[in-house]
Motif scaffolding. Sequence first.
Motif, mmCIF file in Angstrom:
data_model
loop_
_atom_site.group_PDB
_atom_site.id
_atom_site.type_symbol
_atom_site.label_atom_id
_atom_site.label_comp_id
_atom_site.label_asym_id
_atom_site.label_seq_id
_atom_site.Cartn_x
_atom_site.Cartn_y
_atom_site.Cartn_z
ATOM 1 N N GLY A 187 5.222 2.307 -3.130
ATOM 2 C CA GLY A 187 4.278 1.219 -2.915
ATOM 3 C C GLY A 187 2.974 1.707 -2.305
ATOM 4 N N MET A 188 3.079 2.648 -1.384
ATOM 5 C CA MET A 188 1.870 3.204 -0.793
ATOM 6 C C MET A 188 1.042 3.936 -1.849
ATOM 7 N N ALA A 189 1.711 4.625 -2.764
ATOM 8 C CA ALA A 189 1.002 5.298 -3.858
ATOM 9 C C ALA A 189 0.268 4.277 -4.731
ATOM 10 N N PHE A 190 0.944 3.155 -5.021
ATOM 11 C CA PHE A 190 0.275 2.086 -5.746
ATOM 12 C C PHE A 190 -0.976 1.633 -4.995
ATOM 13 N N GLY A 191 -0.830 1.447 -3.678
ATOM 14 C CA GLY A 191 -1.951 0.964 -2.892
ATOM 15 C C GLY A 191 -3.128 1.917 -2.914
ATOM 16 N N ILE A 192 -2.860 3.210 -2.776
ATOM 17 C CA ILE A 192 -3.939 4.202 -2.809
ATOM 18 C C ILE A 192 -4.600 4.214 -4.185
ATOM 19 N N GLY A 193 -3.768 4.119 -5.237
ATOM 20 C CA GLY A 193 -4.325 4.055 -6.586
ATOM 21 C C GLY A 193 -5.224 2.857 -6.779
ATOM 22 N N PHE A 194 -4.818 1.708 -6.216
ATOM 23 C CA PHE A 194 -5.618 0.504 -6.342
ATOM 24 C C PHE A 194 -6.828 0.519 -5.417
ATOM 25 N N THR A 195 -6.788 1.340 -4.377
ATOM 26 C CA THR A 195 -7.945 1.436 -3.480
ATOM 27 C C THR A 195 -9.050 2.269 -4.099
ATOM 28 N N PHE A 196 -8.713 3.483 -4.511
ATOM 29 C CA PHE A 196 -9.732 4.408 -4.980
ATOM 30 C C PHE A 196 -10.004 4.292 -6.479
ATOM 31 N N GLY A 197 -9.030 3.796 -7.252
ATOM 32 C CA GLY A 197 -9.254 3.630 -8.682
ATOM 33 C C GLY A 197 -10.438 2.733 -8.997
ATOM 34 N N PRO A 198 -10.467 1.500 -8.465
ATOM 35 C CA PRO A 198 -11.625 0.642 -8.729
ATOM 36 C C PRO A 198 -12.943 1.228 -8.223
ATOM 37 N N LEU A 199 -12.896 1.953 -7.095
ATOM 38 C CA LEU A 199 -14.127 2.574 -6.600
ATOM 39 C C LEU A 199 -14.633 3.626 -7.579
ATOM 40 N N VAL A 200 -13.714 4.388 -8.167
ATOM 41 C CA VAL A 200 -14.102 5.370 -9.188
ATOM 42 C C VAL A 200 -14.683 4.655 -10.403
#
Length: 468
Positions: A187-200
Amino acid sequence: MMRMSDPSIQDSPSAPLNSGLASSLPPPAAATGGRSPRFTLFIVFLVVVIDLLGFGIVLPLLPIYGDLYVGHLIDSNSHWVGAIVGSLLAIFSLMQFIFAPIWGRVSDRVGRRPILLLGLAGSVIFYALFGFGSDLPAAEWAGLALTLLFIARAGAGVAGATIATAQAVIADCTPPERRKHGMALIGMAFGIGFTFGPLVAVASLRFFPLHKGVVGYFAAGLSLIALILGMVLLPETRRFSEAPPLTRKWFDWNAVRFALSNPAVGPVVWVFFLTTLGFTMFEVTLALLFKDAMKIGIEDNGYLFAYIGFVLALAQGVLYRRLAKRVSEPTFMAVGIVLMGLGMASLAGVSWAAIQPLEYRLEYRTLFTLLLVSLTVAVTGFALLTPSAQALVSRRSDPEKQGEILGVNQSASAMARIVGPLISLPLYFVNHLLPYLLGGVLMLLMLALIPRIRRGKDAFTPTAARME
């Protein structure tokens, strides 16, 4: 009052599965090819984070891309727009629904490592195809672009269905009493992906405004990095000496029947399905809500999705893991359901307030604050609920069928992600608040299943679970 005696927190003689699994665990190095379990968990975490960065890059833009191309093919005011855009989102989950138990079962037979690497290789190919389709001009090639986007999302769904195999790696490397801590890493991996993915995604569109396909290509590049990391560092965690390989079948309906009918596992799977359904109903419409009701552009839209990911990562990586020693899985699930229900109901309120006549409308700053609070409450609830459900499914399943049963659970989640867009997007185009109102009510109705989950905690025995 939080319960302190649940076997999910402390081993007890009344929990035969826990004691049996704990006694059968090999020395740490034996489970992870000579590397420590912590190192293996870190590598799996890193691989999943990088791969989900690609997913997070693409997700906020899908409704906008779909709306753009569909609008060139049919009347943009038609209700079919919602159905087609919903199908673009749902096809990813349809492939996950089909392939999650298949990859899980195959990983039980051939090992976790080759399945994870195969999924990463597929992500490279299909994210690149997504980038190519996104670069086609809408006016001339709307039909071809939409077709390629559908193919790319279907292929990415097949590749992404290996997330259940990553959960099986966690189960391979953690004892039962630590299982929920390990599942929180996913779940934390999902969260990090959703945090930085949209920023990218925002940065890519800012520096390459005329080439939307760069987002897909960047996601493909991240998946390629994850593939290389996995090939070099990821060990095999499947313990064939402890749990012999299954018979050579691609799919076994007995696993589905067991997961749904077993009193210890079935209610958990149903809650996981309904939770994901409710969450999806607000997740897939957020980009449209931001654009239509809040007048938020693509760039700020990416920032809001990054905020959602940040809350998810913080809740699972910090809050959940700190409370896990003191709070049982069923309690986490009950609190998560209440928070999700309240958050989604308040999102309905924000949506209603945003479309009021100007003289009655709240100030934009107040509306935006209420939006952030609603998102925080809903996402925190989801963060508390999902690792608890995954941990319970794993703890109550036969050790030699971890990948398969976790695949069935992931397949239930994927089915919810199929149904969610098909329900929520048409409802959204009827009235903006309907998906959130329905989702909030659905969440709160699930509280009735929590007593069954508590009663079923000791119902599983390895002998009863023999399905072959």
